[in-house]
Design a protein around this motif. Sequence first.
Motif, PDB file in Angstrom:
ATOM      1  N   ASP A  62      34.055   8.774  24.575  1.00 32.22           N
ATOM      2  CA  ASP A  62      32.870   8.744  23.725  1.00 32.22           C
ATOM      3  C   ASP A  62      33.112   9.234  22.305  1.00 32.22           C
ATOM      4  O   ASP A  62      32.215   9.141  21.464  1.00 32.22           O
ATOM      5  N   GLN A  63      34.299   9.762  21.996  1.00 30.53           N
ATOM      6  CA  GLN A  63      34.571  10.251  20.650  1.00 30.53           C
ATOM      7  C   GLN A  63      36.072  10.411  20.470  1.00 30.53           C
ATOM      8  O   GLN A  63      36.844  10.264  21.418  1.00 30.53           O
ATOM      9  N   ILE A  64      36.457  10.704  19.234  1.00 30.04           N
ATOM     10  CA  ILE A  64      37.857  11.030  18.923  1.00 30.04           C
ATOM     11  C   ILE A  64      37.867  12.371  18.209  1.00 30.04           C
ATOM     12  O   ILE A  64      37.197  12.536  17.181  1.00 30.04           O
ATOM     13  N   ARG A  65      38.581  13.320  18.755  1.00 32.31           N
ATOM     14  CA  ARG A  65      38.739  14.621  18.094  1.00 32.31           C
ATOM     15  C   ARG A  65      39.932  14.513  17.142  1.00 32.31           C
ATOM     16  O   ARG A  65      41.094  14.527  17.563  1.00 32.31           O
ATOM     17  N   ILE A  66      39.618  14.397  15.856  1.00 32.03           N
ATOM     18  CA  ILE A  66      40.687  14.209  14.864  1.00 32.03           C
ATOM     19  C   ILE A  66      41.583  15.443  14.809  1.00 32.03           C
ATOM     20  O   ILE A  66      42.813  15.339  14.809  1.00 32.03           O
ATOM     21  N   THR A  67      40.969  16.624  14.752  1.00 36.05           N
ATOM     22  CA  THR A  67      41.726  17.876  14.829  1.00 36.05           C
ATOM     23  C   THR A  67      40.948  18.858  15.686  1.00 36.05           C
ATOM     24  O   THR A  67      39.711  18.886  15.662  1.00 36.05           O
ATOM     25  N   THR A  68      41.654  19.664  16.408  1.00 35.51           N
ATOM     26  CA  THR A  68      41.044  20.738  17.185  1.00 35.51           C
ATOM     27  C   THR A  68      40.948  21.995  16.326  1.00 35.51           C
ATOM     28  O   THR A  68      41.545  22.084  15.249  1.00 35.51           O
ATOM     29  N   SER A  69      40.196  22.967  16.798  1.00 42.80           N
ATOM     30  CA  SER A  69      39.995  24.202  16.029  1.00 42.80           C
ATOM     31  C   SER A  69      41.201  25.128  16.199  1.00 42.80           C
ATOM     32  O   SER A  69      41.096  26.246  16.703  1.00 42.80           O
ATOM     33  N   LEU A  70      42.356  24.637  15.780  1.00 42.47           N
ATOM     34  CA  LEU A  70      43.591  25.404  15.732  1.00 42.47           C
ATOM     35  C   LEU A  70      44.140  25.343  14.311  1.00 42.47           C
ATOM     36  O   LEU A  70      43.836  24.424  13.551  1.00 42.47           O
ATOM     37  N   LYS A  71      44.970  26.285  13.950  1.00 42.39           N
ATOM     38  CA  LYS A  71      45.505  26.344  12.594  1.00 42.39           C
ATOM     39  C   LYS A  71      46.543  25.246  12.369  1.00 42.39           C
ATOM     40  O   LYS A  71      47.273  24.865  13.280  1.00 42.39           O
TER      41      LYS A  71
ATOM     42  N   THR B  84      32.370  21.357  13.683  1.00 43.79           N
ATOM     43  CA  THR B  84      31.869  22.583  14.307  1.00 43.79           C
ATOM     44  C   THR B  84      32.965  23.631  14.331  1.00 43.79           C
ATOM     45  O   THR B  84      34.154  23.323  14.500  1.00 43.79           O
ATOM     46  N   GLY B  85      32.552  24.876  14.181  1.00 41.92           N
ATOM     47  CA  GLY B  85      33.483  25.996  14.223  1.00 41.92           C
ATOM     48  C   GLY B  85      32.738  27.296  14.431  1.00 41.92           C
ATOM     49  O   GLY B  85      31.535  27.407  14.183  1.00 41.92           O
ATOM     50  N   ARG B  86      33.459  28.287  14.892  1.00 44.84           N
ATOM     51  CA  ARG B  86      32.840  29.579  15.177  1.00 44.84           C
ATOM     52  C   ARG B  86      32.611  30.409  13.926  1.00 44.84           C
ATOM     53  O   ARG B  86      31.687  31.206  13.873  1.00 44.84           O
ATOM     54  N   GLY B  87      33.444  30.246  12.932  1.00 42.03           N
ATOM     55  CA  GLY B  87      33.348  31.080  11.749  1.00 42.03           C
ATOM     56  C   GLY B  87      32.275  30.605  10.783  1.00 42.03           C
ATOM     57  O   GLY B  87      31.769  29.492  10.858  1.00 42.03           O
TER      58      GLY B  87
ATOM     59  N   GLY C 283      34.685  27.222   7.293  1.00 39.15           N
ATOM     60  CA  GLY C 283      35.635  26.359   7.976  1.00 39.15           C
ATOM     61  C   GLY C 283      36.680  25.811   7.029  1.00 39.15           C
ATOM     62  O   GLY C 283      36.640  26.033   5.826  1.00 39.15           O
ATOM     63  N   ALA C 284      37.630  25.063   7.587  1.00 40.56           N
ATOM     64  CA  ALA C 284      38.689  24.459   6.770  1.00 40.56           C
ATOM     65  C   ALA C 284      39.380  23.391   7.614  1.00 40.56           C
ATOM     66  O   ALA C 284      39.363  23.441   8.835  1.00 40.56           O
ATOM     67  N   ASP C 285      40.083  22.456   6.987  1.00 40.51           N
ATOM     68  CA  ASP C 285      40.006  22.167   5.548  1.00 40.51           C
ATOM     69  C   ASP C 285      38.898  21.146   5.272  1.00 40.51           C
ATOM     70  O   ASP C 285      38.163  21.266   4.322  1.00 40.51           O
ATOM     71  N   GLY C 286      38.807  20.141   6.154  1.00 37.80           N
ATOM     72  CA  GLY C 286      37.781  19.141   5.972  1.00 37.80           C
ATOM     73  C   GLY C 286      38.171  17.802   6.558  1.00 37.80           C
ATOM     74  O   GLY C 286      39.177  17.665   7.273  1.00 37.80           O
TER      75      GLY C 286
ATOM     76  N   GLY D 113      43.659  24.506   8.126  1.00 40.79           N
ATOM     77  CA  GLY D 113      44.636  25.375   7.488  1.00 40.79           C
ATOM     78  C   GLY D 113      44.653  26.726   8.163  1.00 40.79           C
ATOM     79  O   GLY D 113      44.815  26.838   9.375  1.00 40.79           O
ATOM     80  N   GLY D 114      44.450  27.789   7.347  1.00 44.70           N
ATOM     81  CA  GLY D 114      44.362  29.121   7.917  1.00 44.70           C
ATOM     82  C   GLY D 114      43.108  29.288   8.754  1.00 44.70           C
ATOM     83  O   GLY D 114      43.104  30.017   9.748  1.00 44.70           O
ATOM     84  N   LEU D 115      42.020  28.615   8.349  1.00 40.70           N
ATOM     85  CA  LEU D 115      40.802  28.537   9.138  1.00 40.70           C
ATOM     86  C   LEU D 115      40.763  27.193   9.841  1.00 40.70           C
ATOM     87  O   LEU D 115      41.492  26.270   9.471  1.00 40.70           O
ATOM     88  N   ALA D 116      39.897  27.049  10.829  1.00 40.28           N
ATOM     89  CA  ALA D 116      39.945  25.831  11.643  1.00 40.28           C
ATOM     90  C   ALA D 116      38.547  25.461  12.126  1.00 40.28           C
ATOM     91  O   ALA D 116      37.703  26.319  12.370  1.00 40.28           O
TER      92      ALA D 116
END
Length: 448
Positions: free
Chosen positions: A7-16, A42-45, A48-51, A180-183
């Motif tokens: 149902d979707q594609i996760r381009i990047t996960t919330s990892l650095k 979506t992110g916990r912080g 977020g980064a980078d975009g 990047g450093g944030l995710a």
Amino acid sequence: DAIPSADQIRITTSLKSQRGSVWTKNKSIFEYWEVEVTFRVTGRGRIGADGLAIWFTEEQGLEGPVFGAADKWNGVGIFFDSFDNDGKKNNPGVIVVGNNGKLLYDHQNDGSTQALASCQRDFRNKPYPVRVKITYYQKTLTVLINNGFTPDKEDYEFCAKVEEMVLPSHGYFGISAATGGLADDHDVLSFLTFQLTEPGKEVPTPDAEIPQKDKEKYQEEFEHFQQELDKKKEEFQKEHPDVQGQPGKLFEQLFTADDLFETVSDRELRQIFEGQNRIHLEIKQLNRQLDMILDEQRKYVSAVTDEIARRGAGFPGQQGQVSQQGTETLVKTQEEVIRQINEMRNSMADTLRLITGVQHPGSAAGVYETTQHFNDIKEHLHVVKRDIEHLVQRNTASSEKPKCPDLPPFPSCLSTVHFFIFVVVQTVLFIGYIMYRTQQEAAAKKFF
């Protein structure tokens, strides 16, 4: 690092330090096009980064430092930048950057030195998916965004517009993201592409667009899907023999006769909400048009200001001063126009909040209080219409030479001697009044 699912594609996960992208396999043959993209960031912080980036380029993008894709692209990129690299507190934002294949993206300044158009929108952690509509028609690129606060798919707001933009006639569509450093998690739910044609121009036939090999492959997939569907129908008929041959019985079990008719109150409620939805859509459309007008006025004021600086530097003297005064008057008029448009936008925002409050009443009794809200909405619409007519008249008259009114004659000023005499007389009268009141009070006490 992209992860596809059903149902979707996760381009990047919330990892650095993650990079991912998805690109079309074949080039688009559309001269003019429109894409609708649905995504979540979506992110916990709190930050977020980078975009995320949406691309239309002459060649397929490879992995690189520009939001997960390669630099020096030939085409356009619409960047959803969620990290503030230059510290100007203008992120999250949407930036439109064009490239001819020779420029390096200015990541440290968030592309502000290369941006053709931009707007500041927060697209992180929204209750509904964010929708973006990008239109390229007759060398004009327009970006509309749905901020994800409502489930209405057509609730778009104007973001940016670039005129006289030349893009490759054939290119690849793509979407990429990076951390990047944030995710953050960057998920793409849909990517729809439409062809736009000029009125009266012949549209190419579907047979000319799809190769024969692809047609055969799609036909095989369709036949396989049809066989699977027939198998499921047979299994369902074996499991439910009482329903076999009687499709109407299942419908009668699910719906009774009372459900086929609506009561008077239900009909009135439905009509009220349909009218409110129509008003809501009309005001949204008007708000979008006002945003586009405001963007044009800002560009015009910027161009006139640059012209003032250029003429002031190149033509000193009396004639330059007169021309500069006339241009400054024109700039002030345009600023007044922008101020009035902002006031109309605020008025429409209040109206939209009012409609939202009416559409979600706390009880059934709130339905019968909508008459007053409708009157308020109608009054707001009349005010907006009158302001727009006044704005058009002012824009028409702004091209004429302004005529300043004659100053009225100044009244004669009061001299210092007369002022002191007036103060002394007022003081004497005040002291006399105090003494008179004191004598009256003393006489009254003596009498009692």
